[in-house]
Design a protein around this motif. Structure first.
Motif, PDB file in Angstrom:
ATOM      1  N   ALA A 140       7.369  40.705  30.964  1.00 42.21           N
ATOM      2  CA  ALA A 140       5.950  41.587  30.853  1.00 42.21           C
ATOM      3  C   ALA A 140       5.739  42.046  29.470  1.00 42.21           C
ATOM      4  O   ALA A 140       4.426  42.010  29.005  1.00 42.21           O
ATOM      5  CB  ALA A 140       6.060  42.572  31.879  1.00 42.21           C
ATOM      6  N   LYS A 144       2.697  41.382  26.938  1.00 48.88           N
ATOM      7  CA  LYS A 144       1.751  42.294  26.501  1.00 48.88           C
ATOM      8  C   LYS A 144       1.786  42.261  24.963  1.00 48.88           C
ATOM      9  O   LYS A 144       0.604  42.407  24.321  1.00 48.88           O
ATOM     10  CB  LYS A 144       2.384  43.528  26.811  1.00 48.88           C
ATOM     11  CG  LYS A 144       1.847  45.005  26.522  1.00 48.88           C
ATOM     12  CD  LYS A 144       2.063  46.276  27.058  1.00 48.88           C
ATOM     13  CE  LYS A 144       1.340  47.277  26.678  1.00 48.88           C
ATOM     14  NZ  LYS A 144       1.977  48.576  27.076  1.00 48.88           N
ATOM     15  N   SER A 145       2.660  42.014  24.191  1.00 46.08           N
ATOM     16  CA  SER A 145       2.940  42.117  23.037  1.00 46.08           C
ATOM     17  C   SER A 145       2.085  40.591  22.350  1.00 46.08           C
ATOM     18  O   SER A 145       1.539  40.855  21.474  1.00 46.08           O
ATOM     19  CB  SER A 145       4.274  41.834  22.339  1.00 46.08           C
ATOM     20  OG  SER A 145       4.603  41.571  21.102  1.00 46.08           O
ATOM     21  N   LYS A 147      -0.223  39.500  23.779  1.00 46.51           N
ATOM     22  CA  LYS A 147      -1.676  39.701  23.903  1.00 46.51           C
ATOM     23  C   LYS A 147      -2.160  40.626  22.927  1.00 46.51           C
ATOM     24  O   LYS A 147      -3.290  40.680  22.342  1.00 46.51           O
ATOM     25  CB  LYS A 147      -1.818  40.406  25.384  1.00 46.51           C
ATOM     26  CG  LYS A 147      -3.407  40.537  25.562  1.00 46.51           C
ATOM     27  CD  LYS A 147      -3.768  41.164  27.067  1.00 46.51           C
ATOM     28  CE  LYS A 147      -5.231  41.129  27.376  1.00 46.51           C
ATOM     29  NZ  LYS A 147      -6.041  42.329  26.301  1.00 46.51           N
TER      30      LYS A 147
END
Length: 209
Positions: A140, A144-145, A147
């Motif tokens: 996750a 997130k990183s 993106k």
């Protein structure tokens, strides 16, 4: 990245503590209508692999657990038990040998303090649960990183594209100015060639007439 390393370290520390503090206290061999219930009473859930040697001999490879100073063996409604041996083979790993009639028809269970027995095959061992949780968190955070990096790179591309277009428009404007003809709008003595100079006296006489 530092956050991922910190979370992973905490989870690994928790798994190490789990493995070090888990002890086998009692083995209960309980006869049932369908065979046996083998109940391992421990501090937390271990990981168990079941190996059969015919229908009357069973070996349990138990990981993530150690033998306590005194292990008790309890037999319930089981008159056909030949032997039960618990062997500590490595750190946090042991083997349980059971010889009994039709021991192949057995269900492996674990019971933690103040809890009812649970069937080990119906749920993940605690070690696998922690690893699964750790992997999901890392994935996750990685998504997130990634993106965030992609959005930042896209914003840079958009800004660069706008800047390049502005520069190109300015260059086109400069080229258009350079190609325009030079028109001089200031004409000196525009009417001087069509007017005959007159003396001051003749001008007065002309007015009198």
């Amino acid at each position: 990245m530092k956050r991922i390393i910190l979370i992973l370290s905490i989870l690994l520390f928790g798994m190490s503590a789990f493995a070090a503090d888990n002890y086998l206290h009692t083995v209960i061999l309980e006869g049932t209508d369908d065979g046996y219930n083998i109940i391992l009473k421990s501090d937390s859930l271990p990981q168990v692999k079941k190996t059969l040697k015919g229908s009357d001999n069973l070996i349990l490879d138990v990981k993530g657990i150690s033998v306590s100073s005194a292990v008790n063996a309890i037999y319930k409604s089981s008159a056909d038990i030949n032997s039960l041996v618990v062997e500590n083979v490595a750190d946090n790993e042991l083997k349980i040998y059971i010889a009994a009639k039709d021991i192949a028809r057995s269900t492996i269970m674990a019971q933690m303090p103040d809890n009812t027995p649970v069937i080990l095959s119906e749920r993940f061992p605690a070690e696998k649960v922690l690893w699964t949780f750790a992997v999901l968190i890392i994935l996750a955070l990685a998504v997130k990183s990634a993106k965030a990096i992609t959005d930042y790179e896209n914003s840079l591309v958009i800004k660069k594209d706008i800047k390049d277009r502005e520069i190109e428009l300015y260059r086109n404007f400069q080229r258009e100015l350079a190609s325009m003809p030079d028109i001089n709008c200031k004409i000196k003595n525009a009417y001087a060639t069509n007017i005959m100079p007159r003396s001051r006296r003749n001008y007065k006489e002309l007015i009198r007439r």
